[in-house]
Design a protein around this motif. Structure first.
Motif, PDB file in Angstrom:
ATOM      1  N   PRO A   2      11.852  10.803  20.590  1.00 52.44           N
ATOM      2  CA  PRO A   2      12.461  11.475  19.438  1.00 52.44           C
ATOM      3  C   PRO A   2      11.403  11.864  18.404  1.00 52.44           C
ATOM      4  CG  PRO A   2      12.893   9.121  19.352  1.00 52.44           C
ATOM      5  CD  PRO A   2      12.211   9.401  20.670  1.00 52.44           C
ATOM      6  N   GLN A   3      11.713  12.890  17.637  1.00 55.45           N
ATOM      7  CA  GLN A   3      10.842  13.306  16.535  1.00 55.45           C
ATOM      8  C   GLN A   3      10.825  12.203  15.492  1.00 55.45           C
ATOM      9  OE1 GLN A   3      10.173  17.055  16.081  1.00 55.45           O
ATOM     10  NE2 GLN A   3       8.614  16.540  14.614  1.00 55.45           N
ATOM     11  N   MET A   4       9.639  11.921  14.962  1.00 57.59           N
ATOM     12  CA  MET A   4       9.487  10.877  13.957  1.00 57.59           C
ATOM     13  C   MET A   4       8.820  11.476  12.725  1.00 57.59           C
ATOM     14  SD  MET A   4       8.052   8.054  16.649  1.00 57.59           S
ATOM     15  CE  MET A   4       7.816   6.712  15.530  1.00 57.59           C
ATOM     16  N   ILE A   5       8.973  10.804  11.585  1.00 59.02           N
ATOM     17  CA  ILE A   5       8.268  11.212  10.383  1.00 59.02           C
ATOM     18  C   ILE A   5       7.589   9.988   9.779  1.00 59.02           C
ATOM     19  CG2 ILE A   5      10.319  10.993   8.940  1.00 59.02           C
ATOM     20  CD1 ILE A   5       9.146  13.319   7.240  1.00 59.02           C
ATOM     21  N   PHE A   6       6.360  10.196   9.346  1.00 56.33           N
ATOM     22  CA  PHE A   6       5.585   9.191   8.641  1.00 56.33           C
ATOM     23  C   PHE A   6       5.226   9.778   7.280  1.00 56.33           C
ATOM     24  CE2 PHE A   6       5.139   8.058  13.026  1.00 56.33           C
ATOM     25  CZ  PHE A   6       5.042   6.677  13.038  1.00 56.33           C
ATOM     26  N   VAL A   7       5.845   9.278   6.236  1.00 54.19           N
ATOM     27  CA  VAL A   7       5.547   9.707   4.875  1.00 54.19           C
ATOM     28  C   VAL A   7       4.432   8.802   4.366  1.00 54.19           C
ATOM     29  CG1 VAL A   7       6.470   9.938   2.538  1.00 54.19           C
ATOM     30  CG2 VAL A   7       7.932  10.431   4.521  1.00 54.19           C
ATOM     31  N   ASN A   8       3.365   9.376   3.842  1.00 57.30           N
ATOM     32  CA  ASN A   8       2.233   8.608   3.335  1.00 57.30           C
ATOM     33  C   ASN A   8       2.249   8.621   1.814  1.00 57.30           C
ATOM     34  OD1 ASN A   8       0.386   8.057   5.844  1.00 57.30           O
ATOM     35  ND2 ASN A   8       1.210  10.117   6.062  1.00 57.30           N
ATOM     36  N   LEU A   9       2.264   7.434   1.205  1.00 58.21           N
ATOM     37  CA  LEU A   9       2.283   7.327  -0.253  1.00 58.21           C
ATOM     38  C   LEU A   9       1.131   6.459  -0.731  1.00 58.21           C
ATOM     39  CD1 LEU A   9       6.059   6.694  -1.052  1.00 58.21           C
ATOM     40  CD2 LEU A   9       4.787   8.826  -1.278  1.00 58.21           C
ATOM     41  N   PRO A  10       0.371   6.932  -1.728  1.00 58.77           N
ATOM     42  CA  PRO A  10      -0.668   6.088  -2.305  1.00 58.77           C
ATOM     43  C   PRO A  10      -0.048   5.056  -3.248  1.00 58.77           C
ATOM     44  CG  PRO A  10      -0.607   8.193  -3.447  1.00 58.77           C
ATOM     45  CD  PRO A  10       0.407   8.264  -2.336  1.00 58.77           C
ATOM     46  N   VAL A  11      -0.536   3.829  -3.187  1.00 60.77           N
ATOM     47  CA  VAL A  11      -0.045   2.769  -4.075  1.00 60.77           C
ATOM     48  C   VAL A  11      -1.232   2.054  -4.711  1.00 60.77           C
ATOM     49  CG1 VAL A  11       2.105   2.468  -2.788  1.00 60.77           C
ATOM     50  CG2 VAL A  11       0.137   1.033  -2.236  1.00 60.77           C
ATOM     51  N   LYS A  12      -1.056   1.647  -5.953  1.00 63.12           N
ATOM     52  CA  LYS A  12      -2.138   0.988  -6.684  1.00 63.12           C
ATOM     53  C   LYS A  12      -2.332  -0.452  -6.230  1.00 63.12           C
ATOM     54  CE  LYS A  12      -1.385   3.897 -10.673  1.00 63.12           C
ATOM     55  NZ  LYS A  12      -0.561   4.047 -11.842  1.00 63.12           N
ATOM     56  N   VAL A  48       7.474   4.870   6.144  1.00 61.87           N
ATOM     57  CA  VAL A  48       6.694   5.196   4.956  1.00 61.87           C
ATOM     58  C   VAL A  48       5.433   4.352   5.004  1.00 61.87           C
ATOM     59  CG1 VAL A  48       6.609   5.179   2.434  1.00 61.87           C
ATOM     60  CG2 VAL A  48       8.745   5.793   3.604  1.00 61.87           C
ATOM     61  N   MET A  49       4.305   5.036   5.038  1.00 65.49           N
ATOM     62  CA  MET A  49       3.016   4.353   5.031  1.00 65.49           C
ATOM     63  C   MET A  49       2.583   4.187   3.581  1.00 65.49           C
ATOM     64  SD  MET A  49       2.341   3.724   8.182  1.00 65.49           S
ATOM     65  CE  MET A  49       0.706   3.050   7.895  1.00 65.49           C
ATOM     66  N   LEU A  50       2.595   2.940   3.124  1.00 62.53           N
ATOM     67  CA  LEU A  50       2.098   2.623   1.792  1.00 62.53           C
ATOM     68  C   LEU A  50       0.598   2.396   1.943  1.00 62.53           C
ATOM     69  CD1 LEU A  50       4.877   0.063   0.801  1.00 62.53           C
ATOM     70  CD2 LEU A  50       4.802   2.517   0.284  1.00 62.53           C
ATOM     71  N   LEU A  51      -0.203   3.233   1.289  1.00 67.08           N
ATOM     72  CA  LEU A  51      -1.648   3.200   1.476  1.00 67.08           C
ATOM     73  C   LEU A  51      -2.357   2.920   0.160  1.00 67.08           C
ATOM     74  CD1 LEU A  51      -1.874   6.500   3.570  1.00 67.08           C
ATOM     75  CD2 LEU A  51      -1.817   4.173   4.472  1.00 67.08           C
ATOM     76  N   THR A  52      -3.370   2.061   0.202  1.00 63.83           N
ATOM     77  CA  THR A  52      -4.197   1.885  -0.990  1.00 63.83           C
ATOM     78  C   THR A  52      -4.782   3.243  -1.356  1.00 63.83           C
ATOM     79  OG1 THR A  52      -6.197   1.421   0.269  1.00 63.83           O
ATOM     80  CG2 THR A  52      -4.813  -0.493  -0.337  1.00 63.83           C
ATOM     81  N   HIS A  53      -5.178   3.405  -2.597  1.00 61.03           N
ATOM     82  CA  HIS A  53      -5.746   4.687  -3.013  1.00 61.03           C
ATOM     83  C   HIS A  53      -6.959   5.056  -2.162  1.00 61.03           C
ATOM     84  CE1 HIS A  53      -3.809   5.545  -7.169  1.00 61.03           C
ATOM     85  NE2 HIS A  53      -2.944   4.962  -6.355  1.00 61.03           N
ATOM     86  N   LEU A 117       7.169   1.434  -8.220  1.00 60.12           N
ATOM     87  CA  LEU A 117       6.127   0.885  -9.078  1.00 60.12           C
ATOM     88  C   LEU A 117       4.992   1.867  -9.341  1.00 60.12           C
ATOM     89  CD1 LEU A 117       5.843  -2.727  -7.600  1.00 60.12           C
ATOM     90  CD2 LEU A 117       7.253  -1.925  -9.524  1.00 60.12           C
ATOM     91  N   ASP A 118       4.786   2.831  -8.445  1.00 57.98           N
ATOM     92  CA  ASP A 118       3.716   3.812  -8.598  1.00 57.98           C
ATOM     93  C   ASP A 118       4.205   5.157  -9.120  1.00 57.98           C
ATOM     94  OD1 ASP A 118       1.065   2.654  -7.431  1.00 57.98           O
ATOM     95  OD2 ASP A 118       2.677   1.929  -6.144  1.00 57.98           O
ATOM     96  N   GLY A 119       5.475   5.223  -9.528  1.00 60.04           N
ATOM     97  CA  GLY A 119       6.016   6.453 -10.093  1.00 60.04           C
ATOM     98  C   GLY A 119       6.491   7.466  -9.078  1.00 60.04           C
ATOM     99  N   HIS A 120       6.582   7.080  -7.795  1.00 60.63           N
ATOM    100  CA  HIS A 120       7.129   7.977  -6.782  1.00 60.63           C
ATOM    101  C   HIS A 120       8.653   8.018  -6.956  1.00 60.63           C
ATOM    102  CE1 HIS A 120       3.223   7.998  -4.917  1.00 60.63           C
ATOM    103  NE2 HIS A 120       3.260   6.694  -4.756  1.00 60.63           N
TER     104      HIS A 120
END
Length: 134
Positions: A2-12, A48-53, A117-120
């Protein structure tokens, strides 16, 4: 597959972000989680990939947006009922998130939103399935 989605978000602060989203009921895939990233499971096909800056910068061709000044994206999750919308928003606020508006009741659709917490910006909505039939 199946089609997948990975959303990448920078977190402090990765640990605080993981705790925040765990308080909302999300789990993390340990295969893709380390001290620079955490793979939050939204569904079988949405992550959702929570990634360090630092980690985020290694993937991004542009600087990280200043979420105190502007939004780069509005993420919206569906829920199975109005009550479930209220529950996840209440959990977000209790875990340190910020409310962005009052719940909106459109009859066939109900939505509310919060900032993490990061304003997203996260919208949460329920739609009456019978309204989708023509």
């Amino acid at each position: 597959m199946p089609q997948m989605i990975f959303v990448n978000l920078p977190v402090k602060d990765l640990d605080k972000s993981k705790a925040f989203f765990a308080a909302l009921g999300f789990s993390f895939n340990p295969q893709f989680t380390d001290d620079t990233a955490a793979c939050m499971v939204v569904s079988d096909t949405i992550f959702v990939m929570l990634l360090t800056h630092e980690k985020f910068r290694s993937f991004s061709p542009k600087p990280i947006a200043d979420t105190s000044q502007a939004l780069q994206v509005l993420l919206t999750l569906s829920r199975e009922s109005r009550e479930a919308v209220d529950t996840i928003v209440a959990a977000a606020l209790a875990a340190g998130g910020t409310s962005t508006d009052e719940p909106q009741d459109h009859g066939f659709m109900y939505d509310h939103s919060f900032l993490d917490l990061d304003g997203h910006a996260w919208g949460v909505m329920w739609m009456d399935p019978s309204a989708l039939r023509s």
